[in-house]
Scaffold this motif. Structure first.
Motif, PDB file in Angstrom:
ATOM      1  N   LEU A   1       5.651  12.050   5.992  1.00 24.97           N
ATOM      2  CA  LEU A   1       4.474  12.888   5.839  1.00 24.97           C
ATOM      3  C   LEU A   1       3.186  12.088   5.828  1.00 24.97           C
ATOM      4  O   LEU A   1       2.108  12.662   5.782  1.00 24.97           O
ATOM      5  CB  LEU A   1       4.569  13.648   4.512  1.00 24.97           C
ATOM      6  CG  LEU A   1       5.865  14.412   4.306  1.00 24.97           C
ATOM      7  CD1 LEU A   1       6.063  14.696   2.838  1.00 24.97           C
ATOM      8  CD2 LEU A   1       5.798  15.697   5.092  1.00 24.97           C
ATOM      9  N   ALA A   2       3.312  10.759   5.861  1.00 18.55           N
ATOM     10  CA  ALA A   2       2.134   9.930   5.640  1.00 18.55           C
ATOM     11  C   ALA A   2       1.389   9.706   6.946  1.00 18.55           C
ATOM     12  O   ALA A   2       1.987   9.551   8.003  1.00 18.55           O
ATOM     13  CB  ALA A   2       2.550   8.592   5.051  1.00 18.55           C
ATOM     14  N   ASP A   3       0.062   9.640   6.840  1.00 15.62           N
ATOM     15  CA  ASP A   3      -0.736   9.341   8.030  1.00 15.62           C
ATOM     16  C   ASP A   3      -0.604   7.874   8.409  1.00 15.62           C
ATOM     17  O   ASP A   3      -0.745   7.521   9.573  1.00 15.62           O
ATOM     18  CB  ASP A   3      -2.213   9.647   7.763  1.00 15.62           C
ATOM     19  CG  ASP A   3      -2.424  11.105   7.442  1.00 15.62           C
ATOM     20  OD1 ASP A   3      -3.324  11.419   6.647  1.00 15.62           O
ATOM     21  OD2 ASP A   3      -1.665  11.928   7.994  1.00 15.62           O
ATOM     22  N   ASN A   4      -0.359   7.025   7.417  1.00 16.67           N
ATOM     23  CA  ASN A   4      -0.252   5.598   7.712  1.00 16.67           C
ATOM     24  C   ASN A   4       1.192   5.150   7.850  1.00 16.67           C
ATOM     25  O   ASN A   4       1.524   4.000   7.571  1.00 16.67           O
ATOM     26  CB  ASN A   4      -0.976   4.777   6.649  1.00 16.67           C
ATOM     27  CG  ASN A   4      -0.464   5.109   5.251  1.00 16.67           C
ATOM     28  OD1 ASN A   4       0.369   5.991   5.070  1.00 16.67           O
ATOM     29  ND2 ASN A   4      -0.981   4.381   4.272  1.00 16.67           N
TER      30      ASN A   4
ATOM     31  N   PRO B   1      11.747   8.936   2.466  1.00 14.51           N
ATOM     32  CA  PRO B   1      11.346  10.125   3.228  1.00 14.51           C
ATOM     33  C   PRO B   1       9.879  10.490   3.103  1.00 14.51           C
ATOM     34  O   PRO B   1       9.364  11.235   3.917  1.00 14.51           O
ATOM     35  CB  PRO B   1      12.234  11.240   2.660  1.00 14.51           C
ATOM     36  CG  PRO B   1      12.859  10.700   1.453  1.00 14.51           C
ATOM     37  CD  PRO B   1      12.851   9.229   1.535  1.00 14.51           C
ATOM     38  N   VAL B   2       9.193   9.941   2.078  1.00 12.01           N
ATOM     39  CA  VAL B   2       7.780  10.306   1.934  1.00 12.01           C
ATOM     40  C   VAL B   2       6.959   9.831   3.113  1.00 12.01           C
ATOM     41  O   VAL B   2       5.932  10.436   3.451  1.00 12.01           O
ATOM     42  CB  VAL B   2       7.215   9.728   0.608  1.00 12.01           C
ATOM     43  CG1 VAL B   2       6.937   8.242   0.755  1.00 12.01           C
ATOM     44  CG2 VAL B   2       5.951  10.447   0.218  1.00 12.01           C
ATOM     45  N   TRP B   3       7.399   8.761   3.753  1.00  6.60           N
ATOM     46  CA  TRP B   3       6.590   8.197   4.823  1.00  6.60           C
ATOM     47  C   TRP B   3       6.500   9.117   6.032  1.00  6.60           C
ATOM     48  O   TRP B   3       5.582   9.001   6.836  1.00  6.60           O
ATOM     49  CB  TRP B   3       7.149   6.834   5.247  1.00  6.60           C
ATOM     50  CG  TRP B   3       6.943   5.804   4.190  1.00  6.60           C
ATOM     51  CD1 TRP B   3       7.866   5.339   3.324  1.00  6.60           C
ATOM     52  CD2 TRP B   3       5.718   5.155   3.869  1.00  6.60           C
ATOM     53  NE1 TRP B   3       7.302   4.426   2.479  1.00  6.60           N
ATOM     54  CE2 TRP B   3       5.978   4.292   2.794  1.00  6.60           C
ATOM     55  CE3 TRP B   3       4.419   5.204   4.379  1.00  6.60           C
ATOM     56  CZ2 TRP B   3       5.010   3.498   2.223  1.00  6.60           C
ATOM     57  CZ3 TRP B   3       3.447   4.403   3.825  1.00  6.60           C
ATOM     58  CH2 TRP B   3       3.745   3.559   2.749  1.00  6.60           C
TER      59      TRP B   3
ATOM     60  N   TYR C   1       2.885   1.166   8.177  1.00  8.79           N
ATOM     61  CA  TYR C   1       3.918   0.670   7.274  1.00  8.79           C
ATOM     62  C   TYR C   1       5.162   0.228   8.032  1.00  8.79           C
ATOM     63  O   TYR C   1       5.692  -0.859   7.811  1.00  8.79           O
ATOM     64  CB  TYR C   1       4.265   1.786   6.278  1.00  8.79           C
ATOM     65  CG  TYR C   1       5.127   1.322   5.153  1.00  8.79           C
ATOM     66  CD1 TYR C   1       6.447   1.714   5.048  1.00  8.79           C
ATOM     67  CD2 TYR C   1       4.619   0.479   4.170  1.00  8.79           C
ATOM     68  CE1 TYR C   1       7.240   1.284   4.021  1.00  8.79           C
ATOM     69  CE2 TYR C   1       5.402   0.043   3.129  1.00  8.79           C
ATOM     70  CZ  TYR C   1       6.722   0.454   3.058  1.00  8.79           C
ATOM     71  OH  TYR C   1       7.497   0.010   2.026  1.00  8.79           O
TER      72      TYR C   1
ATOM     73  N   PRO D   1       1.681   5.561   0.688  1.00  7.50           N
ATOM     74  CA  PRO D   1       1.520   6.516   1.777  1.00  7.50           C
ATOM     75  C   PRO D   1       0.246   7.324   1.601  1.00  7.50           C
ATOM     76  O   PRO D   1      -0.100   7.710   0.490  1.00  7.50           O
ATOM     77  CB  PRO D   1       2.754   7.412   1.658  1.00  7.50           C
ATOM     78  CG  PRO D   1       3.206   7.272   0.263  1.00  7.50           C
ATOM     79  CD  PRO D   1       2.808   5.926  -0.198  1.00  7.50           C
ATOM     80  N   GLN D   2      -0.420   7.569   2.728  1.00  3.10           N
ATOM     81  CA  GLN D   2      -1.639   8.371   2.706  1.00  3.10           C
ATOM     82  C   GLN D   2      -1.252   9.786   3.143  1.00  3.10           C
ATOM     83  O   GLN D   2      -0.882  10.001   4.294  1.00  3.10           O
ATOM     84  CB  GLN D   2      -2.667   7.789   3.659  1.00  3.10           C
ATOM     85  CG  GLN D   2      -3.911   8.612   3.758  1.00  3.10           C
ATOM     86  CD  GLN D   2      -5.130   7.734   4.012  1.00  3.10           C
ATOM     87  OE1 GLN D   2      -5.002   6.526   4.148  1.00  3.10           O
ATOM     88  NE2 GLN D   2      -6.268   8.338   4.061  1.00  3.10           N
ATOM     89  N   ILE D   3      -1.345  10.722   2.191  1.00  5.94           N
ATOM     90  CA  ILE D   3      -0.844  12.071   2.465  1.00  5.94           C
ATOM     91  C   ILE D   3      -2.015  13.047   2.419  1.00  5.94           C
ATOM     92  O   ILE D   3      -2.925  12.890   1.605  1.00  5.94           O
ATOM     93  CB  ILE D   3       0.192  12.468   1.393  1.00  5.94           C
ATOM     94  CG1 ILE D   3       1.211  11.346   1.239  1.00  5.94           C
ATOM     95  CG2 ILE D   3       0.879  13.754   1.773  1.00  5.94           C
ATOM     96  CD1 ILE D   3       2.287  11.670   0.267  1.00  5.94           C
ATOM     97  N   SER D   4      -1.971  14.033   3.298  1.00  3.67           N
ATOM     98  CA  SER D   4      -3.031  15.038   3.264  1.00  3.67           C
ATOM     99  C   SER D   4      -2.904  15.837   1.974  1.00  3.67           C
ATOM    100  O   SER D   4      -1.803  15.989   1.420  1.00  3.67           O
ATOM    101  CB  SER D   4      -2.912  15.955   4.465  1.00  3.67           C
ATOM    102  OG  SER D   4      -1.802  16.794   4.316  1.00  3.67           O
ATOM    103  N   SER D   5      -4.021  16.348   1.493  1.00  4.45           N
ATOM    104  CA  SER D   5      -4.012  17.026   0.194  1.00  4.45           C
ATOM    105  C   SER D   5      -3.094  18.227   0.180  1.00  4.45           C
ATOM    106  O   SER D   5      -2.435  18.512  -0.829  1.00  4.45           O
ATOM    107  CB  SER D   5      -5.429  17.477  -0.172  1.00  4.45           C
ATOM    108  OG  SER D   5      -6.305  16.400  -0.074  1.00  4.45           O
TER     109      SER D   5
ATOM    110  N   MET E   1      -4.195   8.536  -1.123  1.00 11.16           N
ATOM    111  CA  MET E   1      -3.243   7.459  -0.928  1.00 11.16           C
ATOM    112  C   MET E   1      -2.566   7.182  -2.256  1.00 11.16           C
ATOM    113  O   MET E   1      -3.236   6.949  -3.269  1.00 11.16           O
ATOM    114  CB  MET E   1      -3.971   6.211  -0.439  1.00 11.16           C
ATOM    115  CG  MET E   1      -3.003   5.159   0.034  1.00 11.16           C
ATOM    116  SD  MET E   1      -3.810   3.643   0.504  1.00 11.16           S
ATOM    117  CE  MET E   1      -3.603   3.648   2.233  1.00 11.16           C
TER     118      MET E   1
ATOM    119  N   PHE F   1       0.855  -1.178   0.000  1.00  9.69           N
ATOM    120  CA  PHE F   1       0.000   0.000   0.000  1.00  9.69           C
ATOM    121  C   PHE F   1       0.893   1.231   0.000  1.00  9.69           C
ATOM    122  O   PHE F   1       2.078   1.158   0.359  1.00  9.69           O
ATOM    123  CB  PHE F   1      -0.973   0.023   1.178  1.00  9.69           C
ATOM    124  CG  PHE F   1      -0.322  -0.051   2.522  1.00  9.69           C
ATOM    125  CD1 PHE F   1      -0.118  -1.273   3.141  1.00  9.69           C
ATOM    126  CD2 PHE F   1       0.086   1.096   3.197  1.00  9.69           C
ATOM    127  CE1 PHE F   1       0.473  -1.357   4.375  1.00  9.69           C
ATOM    128  CE2 PHE F   1       0.687   1.019   4.433  1.00  9.69           C
ATOM    129  CZ  PHE F   1       0.883  -0.211   5.024  1.00  9.69           C
TER     130      PHE F   1
ATOM    131  N   SER G   1      -7.421  13.729   1.962  1.00  7.94           N
ATOM    132  CA  SER G   1      -6.132  13.049   1.916  1.00  7.94           C
ATOM    133  C   SER G   1      -6.191  12.028   0.801  1.00  7.94           C
ATOM    134  O   SER G   1      -7.254  11.528   0.448  1.00  7.94           O
ATOM    135  CB  SER G   1      -5.828  12.372   3.245  1.00  7.94           C
ATOM    136  OG  SER G   1      -6.692  11.287   3.458  1.00  7.94           O
TER     137      SER G   1
END
Lengths: 82, 859
Positions: free
Chosen positions: B526-529, B522-524, B533, A64-68, B493, A62, B491
């Motif tokens: 910023l990620a909510d999940n 590094p993107v993770w 992960y 990453p879920q990122i805010s808009s 995904m 899956f 948000s």
């Protein structure tokens, strides 16, 4: 696939040099065995650690879920080219 | 390690022991354990040493009182000869006596001085009273009647009624003045008259030595009774009474005499102080050297007390443990000692002994490995000749700590702290010796250094620097959503599959297919999940490293078995253990790697849940219902069933194998001994030899070639109890073996599963650390840094203090201690239970260096 294996080879060779080749080059002395053990164990642990994180990210299940807001910022900052 | 006997000539004994103490590689045994310490041979010498130490302590306190510096000796003074001891005693006696004399004299002089000072003030003040009285004659005593006018100048005043007034002058502490006055008033029913004047400066009280404010008083009364009462009250209030002449001339003469005497006393006092300083300064230069010498003498005599005095052969016999490799050096030291004490005498003899006792365990260490060895020894000292886990713990302990600590920023701070301690080793070694927390940190400086370095590495892999990620190589993820999609949703995904697996055309590739080269992308950050992960990868890694470490421990046990030549243990213990571990847990590792390499985003819903599969494997249940539980390679059911059956077979293999082997061995030995018909007395020795014949010929080679192995052959020792017991009582011994083996079996097999789960604390603590770090960022530092303008600058400044102190105290100290503890537990329990017995006792050599290092410096 090729880019994937570049990192794999680079790091395996790097830790392999430290853990397998370097121990043979340690000069004779009272601490030789100890240093060899240290080098081999260090490189084994560090390589394994790096490998697990590398393989886990190879085929993510899956994304990453990122805010808009952040997503819009990333679009600008990182561009669109992969 | 071999047991040696030393035969020492009495005259040479002292210098030989001194040489051995400097060498520091033998451990003496007490040959007179039943003798009371007061009945030992050298008790007088020890007493003399203690007396000398007492005198040195007294000298040290005196030097410290005067705050003189004590010089530390550069070199290591040798233990002095017995003749020197007498000289030292004489010197100390003389110094002690001199200093005591100076002190008593100084005390007496000081008391005298203080009394005279008080007297001086007394005279000055009372002079004032009498002068006042002459100039203003006042009738103060109302109840006597107004017709009397007194001249308060003397003891006798003629009044109309012809009454005499007496007076007493003295000095009393100021704080007691009010109570004194009240007491006087009450007791004498107001028939006395008191005048007082305060002494402005602080006076040292002659009796107590403290500096107090005092008041001069004069009490006037009439009659003997009142005089007695007043005197008693003065005594009660500890007022110092001084005689005061009535005559003004006499008073002036007395005052002048007092002044002269005071001046003389001041001169004498200062000269006494100078003399004292000179004596102490001379002493302070040699004090440490003397202390070291006396300690050495005492240690030598203590050691000599442990020897056996052979009167017939006129020599001292000592028993000691010594490493075989150092025997040459010991011989050299003995020769040096014999020559030093008086050339030409017969040199001391070293004789190796054969023994069945377990020798102490001696590891050759340096300052780097000493810390790690302490960690291992805290759990248990290694049994003689078994594998020392320390070289492995040296790396795996800081590594596991770092997996739990995992922040490069914090790692840098820890490394800097440790580097400071290591680079400034020499100067920091003796500082703050009595601060226990500091000595603990300083003693573990190399451990902390390694922990810090590994933490930097794991921090880079976790991509966590003070809870922020670094983007060095460019992320593998891009946001390819359209602006309208982004506007519609809160948000989004990102798409994980790097190729178009959908039939539709609105697939956009957002993942490049190549993972981030070093560590977490590094993107993770910023990620909510993010946590979902990283949980997955950290848990998998924890299991992998845990099982690897346990497997490594098992292989170390194999190494132990090979060294001690326990062939049966290899087949009956090691094999079932490793097969069980492999069937279930190495298989799990293989599955983890398979899942990592075979399933990508397109098959995300079908990806197997490895935990469910493991549980189902053991329960033999193979449903197809949720796709995550369905089989994912052909032949999985059959293969897994085979593995489980193999694993289950290992349980009775380990449980029954060793006891049955013992029973068979017993039978064989019993048959053999009855056939060959030995006498009861020598059975044990002969049986050892026969027992050897049953084992490999390799062992026999060991017996013949290397005398050391035969001396302290652990195999003989470890099997000795069994053979003796088997020789005497069969019943008790066999049940003991059954019970012991049952315990080991249950412990191992249950432990396999519980220890594997226990390694998950690596994940748990790293999660906690990361979250704490992030909380500090969001709640504290972020507030300051996100404000704009000059206010932001000021806010950033003020926000730094709580952020940094919380980082140090909570994240570095508390989390560091927590991770340290858990990593240590993982080593002590999960790793070492696979191979370590830890039933030895440490080798504590007779070494002057150890003796002097241990002595704490008095603050």
């Amino acid at each position: 696939m090729e880019k994937f294996s570049i990192s794999l080879i680079v790091f395996t060779v790097f830790w392999g040099l430290i853990g397998i080749v370097l121990p043979f080059l340690i000069p004779k002395g009272p601490h030789r065995r100890l240093i060899q053990t240290m080098l081999a164990l260090t490189s084994a642990c560090c390589w394994l650690f790096w490998l697990c994180f590398y393989l886990h990210q190879w085929k993510p299940l899956f994304g990453p879920q990122i805010s808009s807001v952040d997503a819009r910022a990333l679009k600008v900052l990182w561009g669109q080219d992969l | 390690m071999t047991l040696c006997q030393l035969f020492l000539q009495p005259d040479a004994a002292y210098s030989c022991i001194s040489e051995l103490g400097e060498l520091g590689i033998v451990q003496f045994r007490d040959l007179n354990p039943n003798v009371n310490s007061f009945q030992r041979k050298y008790v007088n010498e020890v007493r003399r040493c203690e007396e000398m130490e007492r005198k040195l302590r007294f000298l040290e306190t005196e030097i410290k009182k005067d705050e003189l510096p004590i010089y530390d000796p550069e070199d290591n003074p040798d233990a002095p000869k017995p003749r020197e001891m007498i000289d030292l005693e004489a010197t100390f006696e003389k110094l002690d006596h001199e200093l005591k004399e100076i002190n008593t004299n100084a005390d007496a002089l000081l008391r005298n001085f203080n009394e005279l000072t008080e007297l001086k003030h007394n005279l000055t003040m009372t002079q004032g009273f009498f002068d006042d009285a002459i100039s203003h004659p006042v009738g103060v005593m109302e109840d006597v009647g107004g017709e009397r006018e007194m001249e308060l100048g003397g003891q006798t005043t003629t009044t109309a009624a012809g009454m005499k007034l007496g007076f007493i002058t003295g000095v009393v502490p100021r704080e007691r003045m009010v109570a004194f006055e009240r007491m006087l008033w009450r007791v004498c029913r107001g028939n006395v008259f008191l005048r007082q004047a305060e002494i402005p400066e602080l006076i040292e009280d002659p009796v107590s030595g403290e500096k107090l404010h005092k008041t001069v008083f004069v009490v006037f009364f009439q009659g003997e009774q009142l005089k007695n009462r007043v005197q008693k009250i003065c005594e009660g209030f500890r007022a110092n009474i001084y005689p005061c002449p009535e005559n003004p001339h006499e008073r002036r003469e007395l005052a002048m005499g007092v002044m002269t005497r005071l001046e003389d006393l001041t001169v004498v006092l200062s000269q006494t102080q100078d003399h004292r300083q000179r004596v102490l300064a001379a002493t302070s230069r040699n004090l440490r050297t003397w202390q070291i010498k006396v300690k050495k003498i005492k240690a030598i005599y203590h050691t000599m007390n442990m020897f056996n005095n052979d009167v017939a052969r006129k020599c001292l016999i000592a028993e000691c443990w010594a490493p075989v490799s150092e025997l040459d050096r010991i011989q050299l030291a003995l020769r040096k000692g014999s020559e030093a004490s008086g050339g030409g005498t017969v040199s001391s003899v070293l004789n190796r002994m054969v023994t069945r006792e377990q020798p102490p365990t001696h590891h050759k260490l340096n300052k780097f490995t000493q810390g790690f060895q302490n960690l291992v020894d805290a759990y248990g000292v290694a049994t003689y000749r078994e594998i020392n886990p320390m070289p492995f713990v040296l790396i795996t302990f800081p590594f596991l700590f770092a997996v739990m600590f995992g922040d490069a920023g914090h790692g840098i701070l820890v490394t800097i702290f440790a580097l400071w301690m290591v680079l400034k080793e020499r100067s920091l070694k003796d500082k703050w010796r009595n601060q226990e927390v500091w000595t603990i940190f300083f003693g573990g400086r190399y451990i902390i250094l390694l922990m810090g370095i590994f933490s930097i590495y794991t921090g880079i892999i976790y991509n966590d620097v003070f809870s922020k990620s670094l983007n060095i190589f460019g992320s593998s993820w891009r946001v390819r959503f359209g602006d309208d999609t982004l506007a519609k949703h809160d948000s989004v995904m990102l798409e994980p599959t790097p190729y178009n697996y959908t039939r539709s055309g609105d697939y956009r590739q957002m993942f490049s297919g190549t993972p981030y080269p070093i560590g977490l992308d590094p993107v993770w950050q910023l990620a909510d999940n993010k946590i979902t992960y990283t949980n997955s990868v950290k848990m998998k890694f924890a299991i992998i490293i845990g099982i690897t470490q346990m497997g490594f421990g098992l292989f170390l046990s194999l190494w132990n078995h090979l060294h001690f030549n326990h062939r049966h243990a290899i087949y009956l213990e090691f094999l079932p253990q490793i097969i069980f571990l492999a069937c279930i847990f190495f298989y799990l590792i293989i599955l983890i790697f398979y899942k990592w390499t075979s399933f990508d985003g397109s098959k995300a819903t079908d990806a197997p849940s490895l935990l469910i599969h493991l549980i189902n494997m053991i329960l033999f249940s193979y449903k197809t219902d949720p796709p995550s539980a369905a089989v994912f390679y052909t032949g999985q059911k059959q293969f897994q069933t085979f593995l489980i059956l193999l694993a289950v077979l290992c349980v009775p293999w380990m449980l029954l194998g060793k006891p049955i082997y013992r029973i068979v061995m017993n039978k064989r030995r019993a048959n053999y001994s009855t056939v060959t018909n030995h006498a009861a007395g020598n059975d044990s020795d002969v049986e050892e030899q026969h027992q050897e014949e049953f084992h490999d010929p390799a062992e026999k080679r060991g017996v013949v070639l290397d005398a050391d192995v035969r001396d302290t052959d652990t195999e003989d020792m470890l099997d000795d109890e069994h053979s003796h017991q088997q020789h005497h009582q069969h019943e008790v011994e066999m049940s003991e073996v059954w019970v012991e083996q049952g315990i080991h079996t249950i412990e191992y097999f249950l432990g396999c599963i519980s220890h594997t789960a226990s390694y998950l604390r690596l994940w748990a603590l790293s999660l906690a650390h990361a979250q704490l770090s992030e909380v500090l960022w969001h709640m504290i530092l972020h507030l300051g840094l996100s404000m704009n303008g000059y206010g932001g600058a000021i806010a950033s400044f003020f926000v730094f203090m709580p952020w940094s102190s919380l980082t140090v105290f909570i994240l570095l100290l508390m989390e560091g201690l927590s991770a340290f503890l858990h990593a240590l537990r993982l080593h002590w329990v999960e790793f070492q239970s696979k191979f370590y017995k830890g039933e030895g006792y440490p080798f504590v050599p007779f070494s002057f260096r150890l003796l002097l290092d241990e002595a704490p410096v008095e603050a």
